[in-house]
Design an enzyme around this catalytic site. Sequence first.
Site, PDB file in Angstrom:
ATOM      1  N   HIS A   1       0.558  -1.387   0.171  1.00  0.00           N
ATOM      2  CA  HIS A   1       0.365   0.291   0.135  1.00  0.00           C
ATOM      3  C   HIS A   1       1.133   1.260  -0.099  1.00  0.00           C
ATOM      4  O   HIS A   1       1.971   1.159   0.408  1.00  0.00           O
ATOM      5  CB  HIS A   1      -1.016  -0.159   1.184  1.00  0.00           C
ATOM      6  CG  HIS A   1      -2.250   1.381   1.680  1.00  0.00           C
ATOM      7  ND1 HIS A   1      -1.758   2.479   1.715  1.00  0.00           N
ATOM      8  CD2 HIS A   1      -3.216   1.105   1.469  1.00  0.00           C
ATOM      9  CE1 HIS A   1      -3.125   3.239   1.896  1.00  0.00           C
ATOM     10  NE2 HIS A   1      -3.969   2.431   1.678  1.00  0.00           N
TER      11      HIS A   1
ATOM     12  N   ASP B   1       2.921  -4.050   8.477  1.00  0.00           N
ATOM     13  CA  ASP B   1       1.621  -3.439   8.029  1.00  0.00           C
ATOM     14  C   ASP B   1       1.039  -4.386   7.617  1.00  0.00           C
ATOM     15  O   ASP B   1       0.213  -4.690   7.013  1.00  0.00           O
ATOM     16  CB  ASP B   1       1.830  -2.666   6.583  1.00  0.00           C
ATOM     17  CG  ASP B   1       0.404  -1.699   5.965  1.00  0.00           C
ATOM     18  OD1 ASP B   1      -0.520  -1.511   7.153  1.00  0.00           O
ATOM     19  OD2 ASP B   1       0.531  -1.820   4.548  1.00  0.00           O
TER      20      ASP B   1
ATOM     21  N   GLN C   1      -4.832  -4.986   6.374  1.00  0.00           N
ATOM     22  CA  GLN C   1      -5.793  -5.518   6.372  1.00  0.00           C
ATOM     23  C   GLN C   1      -5.529  -7.033   6.708  1.00  0.00           C
ATOM     24  O   GLN C   1      -6.722  -7.547   7.291  1.00  0.00           O
ATOM     25  CB  GLN C   1      -5.248  -5.648   4.701  1.00  0.00           C
ATOM     26  CG  GLN C   1      -5.157  -4.696   4.133  1.00  0.00           C
ATOM     27  CD  GLN C   1      -6.885  -4.565   3.601  1.00  0.00           C
ATOM     28  OE1 GLN C   1      -8.084  -5.225   4.294  1.00  0.00           O
ATOM     29  NE2 GLN C   1      -7.114  -3.228   3.558  1.00  0.00           N
TER      30      GLN C   1
ATOM     31  N   LYS D   1     -10.463  -0.864  10.492  1.00  0.00           N
ATOM     32  CA  LYS D   1     -10.940  -1.430  10.105  1.00  0.00           C
ATOM     33  C   LYS D   1     -11.175  -3.258  10.432  1.00  0.00           C
ATOM     34  O   LYS D   1     -11.046  -3.994  10.357  1.00  0.00           O
ATOM     35  CB  LYS D   1      -9.086  -2.602   8.976  1.00  0.00           C
ATOM     36  CG  LYS D   1      -9.304  -0.706   7.429  1.00  0.00           C
ATOM     37  CD  LYS D   1      -7.740  -0.957   7.157  1.00  0.00           C
ATOM     38  CE  LYS D   1      -7.532  -0.209   6.246  1.00  0.00           C
ATOM     39  NZ  LYS D   1      -7.994   0.165   4.742  1.00  0.00           N
TER      40      LYS D   1
ATOM     41  N   CYS E   1      -5.006   2.018  -4.260  1.00  0.00           N
ATOM     42  CA  CYS E   1      -3.684   2.342  -3.807  1.00  0.00           C
ATOM     43  C   CYS E   1      -2.296   2.191  -3.712  1.00  0.00           C
ATOM     44  O   CYS E   1      -1.154   1.671  -3.013  1.00  0.00           O
ATOM     45  CB  CYS E   1      -3.964   2.956  -1.747  1.00  0.00           C
ATOM     46  SG  CYS E   1      -4.929   4.484  -1.586  1.00  0.00           S
TER      47      CYS E   1
END
Lengths: 398, 145
Positions: A112, A189, A192, A215, A353
């Site tokens: 991303h 990261d 998600q 999220k 993104c």
Amino acid sequence: MNREDFPMLLQDIVYFDNGATTLKPKCVIDKTVEYYEKYGANAHRGDYDISYKVDQEYENTRRLVKEYIHAKYLEEIIFTAGSTESLNLIVQGFFANLLDPNDEVLITKSEHASNVLPWFHLANKKGIKVNYIPLDDNHYVTLENVKKMITPNTKVISLAYITNVIGDIRPIKEIAEYAHQHNIFVVVDAAQSIGHIKTDVQDLDVDFLAFSAHKMCGPTGVGVLYGKKELLEHVEPLILGGGMNESFDNEHEVYYKELPARLEAGTPNIAGVIAYGAAIEYLNKIGLDTISEYEKKLRKYLIDKLIDIPFIDLINIESDSGIVTFNITDIFSQDVAYYLNKYNICVRAGSHCAKILKNEVGVTNTLRVSLYFYNTFEEIDMLVELLSDKEKILKEML
Amino acid sequence: MDENIKREIILDHYQNPRHRGLGEDDTYKKVNSNNESCIDNIDLYVKIENDLIKDIQFNGEACAISTSSTSIMIENLIGKTIAEAKKYINNFENMVNEKEYDENLLQEGIVYQDIYKQNNRKTCATLPYVGIKKILDTYPEEREK
Ligand SMILES: Cc1ncc(COP(=O)(O)O)c(C=O)c1O
């Protein structure tokens, strides 16, 4: 599952854009209101009852986050505005000071923007090198390919746990183990993954982890930076001011607070952090394993149907997350999204993104369906029915 | 114009866009047209000689509305003087923005007559105009006479 908990689902919509943000259950919304209505004071400041209550609630969320990701210490949990801020904080506040020109950072082309641009910035400013771990035929990262890219100059590997277009779950534990044998830092990261699969930072042994509350059924504007305590101690605060200082007299006599306050300057998003606690409790109650299992079933159900439609190009047939990415042959993704919108189905079109991913998969724009536990098999049936008639799409997309 | 005919014209220009190309040589000026709210991205290659738009070509990835609107715009602008082109553009934008406009000047551009009803698609219809205006605006005012 649990659809009745989500006020947004009282509307006639099918929400398939959970990769962008998830819906909020009533308990999270109520908790936000509770703060503003019952104890809307500042945190870490007052000496009166409601202010004490704010502190308790705020720090309770920190405790919940710590347990949720199985961190060792409370001070390892820093509240930020989201994954993006967390990643920037770690790149600017830690690696900018640590890395030398020609030091190498490994990322992939499916990251991303928030895990790409901070590194590009360091490359431009400090002359570090950003290199890409090659992806395999499924666009996955393998430990073998990581090994191939490591040189004596490699200092950091920064990867999404689950990517937001391909939806692959990376073998973070294996990568971290290998990286640490070579004195390489591992940044993850988790935007998600955080609401979809279990995260155990001690088991994974990652150095830093970034994620967003929104999220995982939490409010927008809240996120977390996790870092191993001994590393976080060396993170330079980028935002200075109230709340993070111990005392100051003149420019030579400034004393900062200990972690985590040192990295949380200014009045934070108090309502958000407190409501985030309710989101974590909510997910805990359902159980992340239950969520993961259900998502897998939904995904398989959707893939099995899409694969039979000849004019649908599936980008990620394999993948263990709830992300399904595809295109309708010869129809621009955004047109299909508009078409589905006419039936109140929310899907995302675009590059999501991940703008350098096009070099890997050969297409710039795609449609993305990202599932969560409140989606149903019936919703998938509706989607598939609408997608299986190309003439209808062409006719109604305008 | 009948809705079905409008749709057919749009689809035809989407599936068989006219004037796709990259501009043959450096007499073409390149300009990018995009907008923040959508993922469309179109490059225009414009050849202007003595106040006259000799040729326009385009390339890029965009939705049906943007692509067809570009194709139709180009067909209508080739052969026009800069002043005539600006008038066409102004008239088209007036239509999209629900101001007064002259139907007779629009040619096939009229197919976007009702686009104002879909707020999220207005910017698609006007996407190529963002780029062409950038180029035309580099031509000094006095030459418009
Ligand atoms: C993989 C990944 N990383 C980072 C982000 C950024 O998250 P936020 O916008 O909450 O900062 C996202 C959000 O889409 C994402 O999917």
